[in-house]
Design an enzyme around this catalytic site. Structure first.
Site, PDB file in Angstrom:
ATOM      1  N   LYS A 199      -7.148  -5.671  -6.882  1.00  0.00           N
ATOM      2  CA  LYS A 199      -8.321  -4.923  -6.418  1.00  0.00           C
ATOM      3  C   LYS A 199      -7.950  -3.561  -5.856  1.00  0.00           C
ATOM      4  O   LYS A 199      -7.624  -3.420  -4.676  1.00  0.00           O
ATOM      5  CB  LYS A 199      -9.051  -5.745  -5.349  1.00  0.00           C
ATOM      6  N   GLY A 355      -2.709 -11.386   1.922  1.00  0.00           N
ATOM      7  CA  GLY A 355      -2.958 -12.769   1.519  1.00  0.00           C
ATOM      8  C   GLY A 355      -2.251 -13.152   0.233  1.00  0.00           C
ATOM      9  O   GLY A 355      -1.511 -14.144   0.189  1.00  0.00           O
ATOM     10  N   GLY A 379      -6.438  -7.301   4.711  1.00  0.00           N
ATOM     11  CA  GLY A 379      -7.196  -6.095   5.029  1.00  0.00           C
ATOM     12  C   GLY A 379      -6.783  -5.516   6.376  1.00  0.00           C
ATOM     13  O   GLY A 379      -6.703  -4.299   6.551  1.00  0.00           O
TER      14      GLY A 379
HETATM   15  C1  3PG Z   1      -8.450 -11.961   5.512  1.00  0.00           C
HETATM   16  O1  3PG Z   1      -8.094 -12.978   4.928  1.00  0.00           O
HETATM   17  O2  3PG Z   1      -8.037 -10.836   5.188  1.00  0.00           O
HETATM   18  C2  3PG Z   1      -9.327 -12.120   6.702  1.00  0.00           C
HETATM   19  O3  3PG Z   1      -9.555 -13.455   6.973  1.00  0.00           O
HETATM   20  C3  3PG Z   1     -10.601 -11.334   6.576  1.00  0.00           C
HETATM   21  O4  3PG Z   1     -11.532 -11.986   5.786  1.00  0.00           O
HETATM   22  P1  3PG Z   1     -12.907 -11.247   5.416  1.00  0.00           P
HETATM   23  O5  3PG Z   1     -12.543 -10.119   4.506  1.00  0.00           O
HETATM   24  O6  3PG Z   1     -13.750 -12.304   4.775  1.00  0.00           O
HETATM   25  O7  3PG Z   1     -13.506 -10.740   6.713  1.00  0.00           O
END
Ligand code: 3PG
Length: 398
Positions: A199, A355, A379
């Site tokens: 992405k 992640g 993020g």
């Molecule tokens: C992530 O895995 O980066 C966080 O848990 C944030 O998740 P979200 O983008 O659903 O807020």
């Protein structure tokens, strides 16, 4: 530098209820936690508090549910965490947790079900968010935020912190911020960033902030094909992000002006169809012919990238180099992880995170001990490194 209130600043916690915000947003399949890193990363703070006799109440979100959804329950995390703490973890829903909390004993741990089962958790209305956590806050002596990866302000990470007087940053939170601040503020040169993944829209801010700061950016993963197309290179049937072409061009242009070298793959592993058992086709040129889809970086790209990694003194790695989830297309990601961990100079400052990067490191058995730090943030890590203010940190500062 952040001057956090620490776990020690909470004072005597024996017999007291301490809420700990954690990030247990992990992939789950057949009730099994597939990525255990985030669960393990929460252990030091919890251990510290239970050894001091606190009654620990954990809050977290999982995924992006629309109300309660069975497949986004934190129940599998309860059992995974229990293994790492070697103890029974109690479980309750926020709605009816009062008695479970009141009857807790010193040193016990209670996990609350997915906070995003309540729409108020992420409500834009401050009153709605405060209402959600009001009762929980009234039962708490202390609040600890150890959920670096949960950077979006929510009822359980932001409003709860403000509603509880004794608050602190957890061990993981302090470590994340310290290690990433070193990378953000004072990277030793040469600074090489290896950025991959699918992405591109989620990587734009970090790429923009790296231009002018990093000496070299090595691009891999599906986002590489958007960059290739933006620089006029045929990509065959590879997945590209049409909406991002102009942005990719601007980043390439700015990099030229700022003297940050952006390198793209020069050869590829391709397939005719996007499926796990598709036949691998080695394409020994940068151009991908019509009818083929790019799935991983090739050997010449790996050789180029490894040479640059070897001379780096600071390395940031975020995002896989190919479709590592499928056997024939994991080599690029595995080799890059190994090069960074093993071949780069020992005194180089190596940070990985995100992640999908953590999932890849666990799956491909890339030794995390060879890195100065592996961030739990996806993020959050990118936003922090790009220089964004994270409001959830504010209540934790002295
Ligand atoms: C992530 O895995 O980066 C966080 O848990 C944030 O998740 P979200 O983008 O659903 O807020």
């Amino acid at each position: 530098m952040f001057n956090f209130r620490t776990l020690e600043d909470l004072g005597d916690v024996r017999g007291k209820n301490v809420i700990v915000a954690t990030n247990f947003d992990v992939p789950i399949e057949n009730e099994e936690v597939l990525e255990t890193y985030r669960v393990k990363a929460a252990v030091p703070t919890i251990k510290n508090l239970i050894e001091r006799g606190a009654r620990v109440i954990l809050v977290s979100h999982l995924g992006r549910p629309n109300g309660p959804e069975d497949n986004m329950s934190l129940m599998p995390v309860r059992f995974e965490l229990g293994k790492h703490l070697n103890m029974h973890i109690k479980f309750a829903h926020l709605q009816n947790c009062r008695n479970s909390i009141i009857f807790m004993e010193d040193g016990e741990v209670l996990l609350l079900e997915n906070m995003r089962f309540y729409k108020e958790e992420l409500s834009k209305d401050e009153g709605e968010r405060q209402n959600l956590i009001k009762e929980l806050a009234s039962l708490a002596y202390g609040f600890v935020n150890d959920a670096f990866a949960s950077y979006r302000p929510s009822a359980s990470t932001y409003d709860l912190a403000l509603a509880v007087e004794n608050r602190a940053a957890g061990t993981l939170m302090v470590k994340e911020v310290e290690k990433l601040t070193q990378l953000r503020e004072a990277p030793v040169k040469p600074y090489v960033a290896v950025i991959g993944g699918a992405k591109l829209d989620t990587k734009i801010d970090i790429l923009r902030s790296l231009v002018g700061k990093a000496d070299t950016i090595l691009i891999g993963g599906a986002m590489a094909y958007t960059f290739m197309k933006a620089s006029g290179c045929p990509v065959g049937n590879s997945k590209i992000d049409e909406d991002m072409l102009q942005t990719a061009k601007e980043i390439l242009e700015k990099a030229k002006q700022e003297k940050t070298e952006i390198l793209l793959p020069v050869d590829h592993i391709c397939t005719a169809e996007f499926k796990a058992d598709a036949e691998r086709v080695e394409v020994d040129s940068q151009n991908i012919p019509d009818g083929l889809i790019g799935m991983d970086i090739g050997e010449r790209t790996l050789a180029n990238y490894s040479q640059i990694i070897q001379s780096a003194k600071t390395i940031l790695w975020n995002g896989p180099m190919g479709v590592f989830e499928w056997k024939g297309f994991e080599r690029g990601t595995e080799a890059i992880g190994e090069y960074i961990g093993l071949s780069a100079s020992e005194d180089a400052y190596k940070i990985a995170g995100g992640g999908d990067t953590i999932v890849a490191m666990e799956k491909l058995k890339i030794n995390m001990k060879n890195f100065a730090h592996v961030s739990t943030g996806g993020g959050a890590m990118l936003a922090f490194l790009a220089g964004e203010e994270l409001p959830v940190l504010q209540p934790l500062i002295k």
